[in-house]
Design a protein around this motif. Sequence first.
Motif, PDB file in Angstrom:
ATOM      1  N   ASP A   1       0.728  -1.316   0.044  1.00 57.84           N
ATOM      2  CA  ASP A   1      -0.005   0.158   0.046  1.00 57.84           C
ATOM      3  C   ASP A   1       0.787   1.152   0.059  1.00 57.84           C
ATOM      4  OD1 ASP A   1      -2.327  -1.527   0.104  1.00 57.84           O
ATOM      5  OD2 ASP A   1      -2.333  -1.684   2.195  1.00 57.84           O
ATOM      6  N   GLY A   2       0.524   2.262  -0.450  1.00 58.68           N
ATOM      7  CA  GLY A   2       1.163   3.770  -0.036  1.00 58.68           C
ATOM      8  C   GLY A   2       0.890   4.645  -1.604  1.00 58.68           C
ATOM      9  N   THR A   3       1.502   5.582  -1.422  1.00 54.67           N
ATOM     10  CA  THR A   3       1.476   6.667  -2.357  1.00 54.67           C
ATOM     11  C   THR A   3       3.147   7.080  -2.795  1.00 54.67           C
ATOM     12  OG1 THR A   3       1.233   8.477  -0.798  1.00 54.67           O
ATOM     13  CG2 THR A   3      -0.611   7.417  -1.868  1.00 54.67           C
ATOM     14  N   PRO A   4       3.284   7.373  -3.782  1.00 61.77           N
ATOM     15  CA  PRO A   4       2.400   7.480  -5.010  1.00 61.77           C
ATOM     16  C   PRO A   4       2.062   6.148  -5.503  1.00 61.77           C
ATOM     17  CG  PRO A   4       4.671   7.773  -5.483  1.00 61.77           C
ATOM     18  CD  PRO A   4       4.635   7.919  -4.064  1.00 61.77           C
ATOM     19  N   ASP A   5       1.018   6.086  -6.014  1.00 64.74           N
ATOM     20  CA  ASP A   5       0.321   4.754  -6.706  1.00 64.74           C
ATOM     21  C   ASP A   5       1.514   4.064  -7.383  1.00 64.74           C
ATOM     22  OD1 ASP A   5      -1.277   2.593  -7.030  1.00 64.74           O
ATOM     23  OD2 ASP A   5      -2.207   3.409  -8.557  1.00 64.74           O
ATOM     24  N   SER A   6       2.001   5.111  -8.398  1.00 65.69           N
ATOM     25  CA  SER A   6       2.895   4.377  -9.606  1.00 65.69           C
ATOM     26  C   SER A   6       4.198   3.954  -8.912  1.00 65.69           C
ATOM     27  CB  SER A   6       3.360   5.592 -10.577  1.00 65.69           C
ATOM     28  OG  SER A   6       4.215   6.718  -9.725  1.00 65.69           O
ATOM     29  N   GLY A   7       4.483   4.276  -7.645  1.00 62.70           N
ATOM     30  CA  GLY A   7       5.816   4.045  -6.975  1.00 62.70           C
ATOM     31  C   GLY A   7       5.776   2.684  -5.791  1.00 62.70           C
ATOM     32  N   ARG A   8       4.520   1.995  -6.022  1.00 58.88           N
ATOM     33  CA  ARG A   8       4.347   0.757  -4.991  1.00 58.88           C
ATOM     34  C   ARG A   8       5.055  -0.231  -5.458  1.00 58.88           C
ATOM     35  NH1 ARG A   8      -1.440   0.161  -5.748  1.00 58.88           N
ATOM     36  NH2 ARG A   8      -1.119  -1.889  -4.294  1.00 58.88           N
ATOM     37  N   ALA A   9       5.745  -1.077  -4.582  1.00 63.61           N
ATOM     38  CA  ALA A   9       6.652  -2.026  -4.950  1.00 63.61           C
ATOM     39  C   ALA A   9       5.782  -3.218  -4.641  1.00 63.61           C
ATOM     40  CB  ALA A   9       7.851  -1.967  -4.216  1.00 63.61           C
ATOM     41  N   LEU A  10       6.481  -4.402  -5.026  1.00 63.89           N
ATOM     42  CA  LEU A  10       5.754  -5.764  -4.734  1.00 63.89           C
ATOM     43  C   LEU A  10       6.017  -6.031  -3.405  1.00 63.89           C
ATOM     44  CD1 LEU A  10       6.522  -7.904  -7.813  1.00 63.89           C
ATOM     45  CD2 LEU A  10       4.318  -6.512  -7.235  1.00 63.89           C
ATOM     46  N   THR A  11       5.258  -6.740  -2.707  1.00 63.51           N
ATOM     47  CA  THR A  11       5.504  -7.417  -1.287  1.00 63.51           C
ATOM     48  C   THR A  11       6.363  -8.576  -1.671  1.00 63.51           C
ATOM     49  OG1 THR A  11       3.613  -8.933  -1.450  1.00 63.51           O
ATOM     50  CG2 THR A  11       3.082  -6.602  -0.535  1.00 63.51           C
ATOM     51  N   LYS A  12       6.825  -9.049  -0.377  1.00 60.65           N
ATOM     52  CA  LYS A  12       7.479 -10.421  -0.661  1.00 60.65           C
ATOM     53  C   LYS A  12       6.693 -11.654  -1.150  1.00 60.65           C
ATOM     54  CE  LYS A  12      10.634  -9.859   3.462  1.00 60.65           C
ATOM     55  NZ  LYS A  12      10.838 -10.430   4.581  1.00 60.65           N
ATOM     56  N   LYS A  13       5.209 -11.586  -0.869  1.00 60.17           N
ATOM     57  CA  LYS A  13       4.381 -12.594  -1.475  1.00 60.17           C
ATOM     58  C   LYS A  13       4.375 -12.179  -2.739  1.00 60.17           C
ATOM     59  CE  LYS A  13      -0.454 -14.158  -1.382  1.00 60.17           C
ATOM     60  NZ  LYS A  13      -1.849 -13.750  -0.687  1.00 60.17           N
ATOM     61  N   GLY A  14       4.253 -10.922  -3.033  1.00 57.06           N
ATOM     62  CA  GLY A  14       4.058 -10.488  -4.708  1.00 57.06           C
ATOM     63  C   GLY A  14       5.370 -11.032  -5.604  1.00 57.06           C
ATOM     64  N   LEU A  15       6.270 -10.881  -4.940  1.00 58.78           N
ATOM     65  CA  LEU A  15       7.610 -11.280  -5.652  1.00 58.78           C
ATOM     66  C   LEU A  15       7.680 -12.788  -5.775  1.00 58.78           C
ATOM     67  CD1 LEU A  15      10.357  -9.289  -3.810  1.00 58.78           C
ATOM     68  CD2 LEU A  15       9.879  -8.908  -5.957  1.00 58.78           C
ATOM     69  N   ARG A  16       6.922 -13.791  -4.802  1.00 56.34           N
ATOM     70  CA  ARG A  16       6.926 -15.018  -5.205  1.00 56.34           C
ATOM     71  C   ARG A  16       5.870 -15.177  -6.007  1.00 56.34           C
ATOM     72  NH1 ARG A  16       6.874 -15.076   0.476  1.00 56.34           N
ATOM     73  NH2 ARG A  16       4.608 -15.328   0.542  1.00 56.34           N
ATOM     74  N   GLN A  17       4.881 -14.461  -6.351  1.00 51.63           N
ATOM     75  CA  GLN A  17       3.605 -14.786  -7.124  1.00 51.63           C
ATOM     76  C   GLN A  17       4.229 -14.430  -8.456  1.00 51.63           C
ATOM     77  OE1 GLN A  17       0.984 -11.650  -5.886  1.00 51.63           O
ATOM     78  NE2 GLN A  17      -0.538 -13.146  -4.917  1.00 51.63           N
ATOM     79  N   ALA A  18       5.025 -13.346  -8.702  1.00 49.14           N
ATOM     80  CA  ALA A  18       5.684 -13.062  -9.956  1.00 49.14           C
ATOM     81  C   ALA A  18       6.637 -14.077 -10.549  1.00 49.14           C
ATOM     82  CB  ALA A  18       6.231 -11.803 -10.010  1.00 49.14           C
ATOM     83  N   ALA A  19       7.529 -14.798  -9.488  1.00 49.04           N
ATOM     84  CA  ALA A  19       8.298 -15.652  -9.902  1.00 49.04           C
ATOM     85  C   ALA A  19       7.763 -17.065 -10.430  1.00 49.04           C
ATOM     86  CB  ALA A  19       9.358 -15.917  -8.557  1.00 49.04           C
ATOM     87  N   GLN A  20       6.597 -17.172  -9.468  1.00 49.05           N
ATOM     88  CA  GLN A  20       5.748 -18.595  -9.632  1.00 49.05           C
ATOM     89  C   GLN A  20       5.197 -18.486 -11.368  1.00 49.05           C
ATOM     90  OE1 GLN A  20       3.422 -18.250  -6.273  1.00 49.05           O
ATOM     91  NE2 GLN A  20       4.120 -20.231  -5.480  1.00 49.05           N
ATOM     92  N   VAL A  21       4.722 -17.403 -11.572  1.00 50.74           N
ATOM     93  CA  VAL A  21       3.636 -17.460 -12.725  1.00 50.74           C
ATOM     94  C   VAL A  21       4.988 -17.481 -13.889  1.00 50.74           C
ATOM     95  CG1 VAL A  21       2.340 -15.965 -14.429  1.00 50.74           C
ATOM     96  CG2 VAL A  21       1.660 -16.471 -11.883  1.00 50.74           C
ATOM     97  N   ALA A  22       5.751 -16.715 -13.796  1.00 51.64           N
ATOM     98  CA  ALA A  22       7.237 -16.446 -14.612  1.00 51.64           C
ATOM     99  C   ALA A  22       7.847 -17.593 -14.908  1.00 51.64           C
ATOM    100  CB  ALA A  22       8.232 -15.477 -14.094  1.00 51.64           C
ATOM    101  N   GLN A  23       7.932 -18.625 -14.019  1.00 54.68           N
ATOM    102  CA  GLN A  23       8.331 -19.728 -14.205  1.00 54.68           C
ATOM    103  C   GLN A  23       7.540 -20.539 -15.039  1.00 54.68           C
ATOM    104  OE1 GLN A  23       8.927 -22.259 -10.500  1.00 54.68           O
ATOM    105  NE2 GLN A  23      10.229 -23.569 -11.501  1.00 54.68           N
TER     106      GLN A  23
END
Length: 155
Positions: free
Chosen positions: A22-44
């Motif tokens: 969560d946070g602002t600015p909206d464009s600067g919001r980074a992935l959470t640890k869970k989000g990094l795992r999600q991205a890696a799983q789908v990328a794999q």
Amino acid sequence: MTQNTADSSAELLLWRHAEAEDGTPDSGRALTKKGLRQAAQVAQWLRPRLPSHCLILASPAKRAQQTAAALDLPYTTDPRIGLQASIDDIIAVTGWPQRGSAVLVVGHQPTLGQLAASLLAGEPADWTIKKGALWWFANRAGEHILRAVVSPDLV
């Protein structure tokens, strides 16, 4: 890495960015640890299936950039598919289905869900694409076909 060399004509892949802080600015919001795992799983899952010569486009928002980066393949940042993108913007940028090749868009809700609804139901609706999920469409003889839906928790 081996990429799929099967016929990749008129393939459109919609990948919603993974879970972000969560946070602002909206464009600067980074992935959470869970989000990094999600991205890696789908990328794999996606990497060995991605059609060769696929154009990969990502929103300039940090969370979309991090999601696209999980593929470890070259991608182009395009502000026209950013936070304020419309369905028409995404279609114009991708040139789909006339492009005749595969395009992967890493972007945002509600636009990706609205585009998915438009392709499958014939008109935009507020469909939700889960965070980190990928919807893979093909166009065969003018018909839009949903080839796959991949959710990070299933791969």
